[in-house]
Design a protein around this motif. Structure first.
Motif, short mmCIF file in Angstrom:
data_model
loop_
_atom_site.label_atom_id
_atom_site.label_comp_id
_atom_site.label_asym_id
_atom_site.label_seq_id
_atom_site.Cartn_x
_atom_site.Cartn_y
_atom_site.Cartn_z
N ALA A 1 6.24 -3.05 4.84
CA ALA A 1 6.53 -3.12 3.41
C ALA A 1 6.35 -1.76 2.76
CB ALA A 1 5.63 -4.15 2.74
N SER A 2 5.35 -1.01 3.19
CA SER A 2 5.14 0.34 2.66
C SER A 2 6.28 1.27 3.06
CB SER A 2 3.81 0.90 3.15
OG SER A 2 2.73 0.11 2.70
N ALA A 3 6.73 1.15 4.32
CA ALA A 3 7.84 1.98 4.78
C ALA A 3 9.12 1.62 4.03
CB ALA A 3 8.04 1.78 6.28
N PRO B 1 0.82 -1.22 0.00
CA PRO B 1 0.00 0.00 0.00
C PRO B 1 0.86 1.27 0.00
CG PRO B 1 -0.81 -1.58 1.61
CD PRO B 1 0.51 -2.10 1.13
N VAL B 2 0.41 2.26 -0.76
CA VAL B 2 1.09 3.55 -0.80
C VAL B 2 0.77 4.31 0.48
CG1 VAL B 2 1.26 5.75 -2.03
CG2 VAL B 2 1.01 3.61 -3.30
N ALA C 1 17.16 -0.62 7.36
CA ALA C 1 17.61 -1.89 7.91
C ALA C 1 16.66 -2.43 8.98
CB ALA C 1 19.01 -1.74 8.50
N LYS C 2 15.80 -1.57 9.52
CA LYS C 2 14.86 -2.00 10.57
C LYS C 2 13.55 -2.55 9.99
CE LYS C 2 16.42 1.12 14.20
NZ LYS C 2 17.31 2.02 13.44
N THR C 3 13.31 -2.35 8.71
CA THR C 3 12.04 -2.78 8.15
C THR C 3 12.04 -4.28 7.86
OG1 THR C 3 12.71 -2.31 5.86
CG2 THR C 3 11.67 -0.52 7.09
N THR C 4 10.84 -4.83 7.86
CA THR C 4 10.65 -6.24 7.53
C THR C 4 9.80 -6.29 6.25
OG1 THR C 4 8.62 -6.39 8.81
CG2 THR C 4 10.68 -6.83 9.96
N TYR C 5 9.40 -7.49 5.86
CA TYR C 5 8.48 -7.60 4.74
C TYR C 5 7.33 -8.50 5.16
CZ TYR C 5 7.66 -6.20 -0.03
OH TYR C 5 7.17 -5.55 -1.14
N GLY C 6 6.25 -7.85 5.60
CA GLY C 6 5.06 -8.59 5.96
C GLY C 6 5.00 -9.05 7.41
N GLN C 7 6.07 -8.84 8.16
CA GLN C 7 6.07 -9.31 9.55
C GLN C 7 5.39 -8.32 10.49
OE1 GLN C 7 9.95 -10.72 10.85
NE2 GLN C 7 10.52 -11.22 8.74
N ARG C 8 5.43 -7.04 10.12
CA ARG C 8 4.76 -6.02 10.94
C ARG C 8 3.92 -5.14 10.02
NH1 ARG C 8 10.05 -5.56 13.33
NH2 ARG C 8 10.39 -3.72 12.02
N ILE D 1 5.58 6.80 10.93
CA ILE D 1 5.65 6.90 12.39
C ILE D 1 4.40 6.30 13.03
CG2 ILE D 1 5.62 8.56 14.32
CD1 ILE D 1 7.41 10.37 12.51
N LYS D 2 3.24 6.61 12.47
CA LYS D 2 1.99 6.07 13.02
C LYS D 2 1.92 4.55 12.87
CE LYS D 2 -0.53 9.16 10.72
NZ LYS D 2 -1.71 9.88 10.17
N LEU D 3 2.34 4.06 11.71
CA LEU D 3 2.28 2.62 11.46
C LEU D 3 3.24 1.82 12.34
CD1 LEU D 3 2.06 2.66 7.56
CD2 LEU D 3 0.31 1.75 9.10
#
Length: 247
Positions: free
Chosen positions: A91-93, A12-13, A80-87, A212-214
């Motif tokens: 993925a958008s971030a 999602p954008v 480096a802190k982002t995941t893909y689908g785990q949180r 930040i909100k997400l």
């Protein structure tokens, strides 16, 4: 059976949503620091057409090159802190950070063009030891993006520093052309950094707020840490600018 190809996956954008109460409170609580960082006397006077001595701009640009050159590094640490689908929202971030890293690729070069336009030799800037206040801001951004949460790093860098840059550049970009009367070279190359930031940085802070909100757990103490990171970034940015102009 339909032979149509499946839709291509895309996260999602980031689009504006209503702010939760804790974020509204944060934005209100740092309003004074935001305004102070946006409008130090040099920026305000330039925006008002007063044309302060060009040496003040040379000093700001030469010392703040450290922050401009390092900005993709701050974002890389957040990435480096982002995941893909785990949180939720990660993925958008991730996509947003990657896209902005691509945008940042030429910013240091455009900043160098600006420096050259006002009479600074890049080779001298590259070997300059920035003022302690500028180094302190740089070290804070590095540390927050490396060791804070994703929300803390984005609040300190993409919301605070990138956000206020979008505010002052929009009002400074056209009056700055008057420095041609003081011998500055004003052309498409020397003005590119200012023009680009004045054009798109109004969107980036809002998108940063969505990250930040997400990524903030409002049921813990994280909102207060995000607020503290944003406030300190704004305070240190203002202190660094004050030091550059205090000659």
């Amino acid at each position: 059976m339909s032979s149509a190809a499946p839709h291509r996956y895309s996260p999602p954008v980031l689009t504006p949503t209503a702010h939760p109460r804790w974020l509204e409170s944060m934005l209100e609580s740092v309003r004074d620091e935001w305004n102070a960082a946006c409008w130090p006397p040099l920026f305000r006077a330039t925006a008002d057409g007063q044309r302060p001595p060009l040496r003040h701009w040379r000093r700001v640009l030469s010392h703040f090159f450290l922050i401009v050159e390092s900005f993709p590094k701050y974002m890389g640490l957040s990435l480096a802190k982002t995941t893909y689908g785990q949180r939720p929202g990660d993925a958008s971030a991730r996509r947003w950070l990657l896209q902005n890293l691509g945008v940042e690729a030429k910013h240091a070069e455009w900043f160098i063009d600006w420096m050259r336009g006002i009479g600074l030799a890049p080779e001298d800037v590259f070997t300059l030891r920035p003022l302690p206040e500028v180094r302190a801001l740089h070290e804070f951004l590095l540390d927050t993006c490396a060791h804070g949460t994703l929300a803390e790093g984005v609040a300190a860098s993409n919301w605070a520093v990138e956000g206020i840059t979008g505010v002052w550049t929009r009002e400074v970009v056209e009056p700055f052309r008057a420095y041609a009367e003081d011998g500055a070279r004003i052309d498409a190359h020397s003005m590119m950094w200012l023009k680009v930031h004045a054009r798109y940085d109004d969107q980036h802070p809002e998108e940063a707020l969505e990250i930040i909100k997400l990524s903030t757990d409002a049921d813990t103490g994280e909102p207060s840490r995000v607020q503290a990171a944003a406030r300190k970034s704004l305070q240190m940015y203002a202190a660094a600018l004050h030091a550059c102009c205090n000659d």
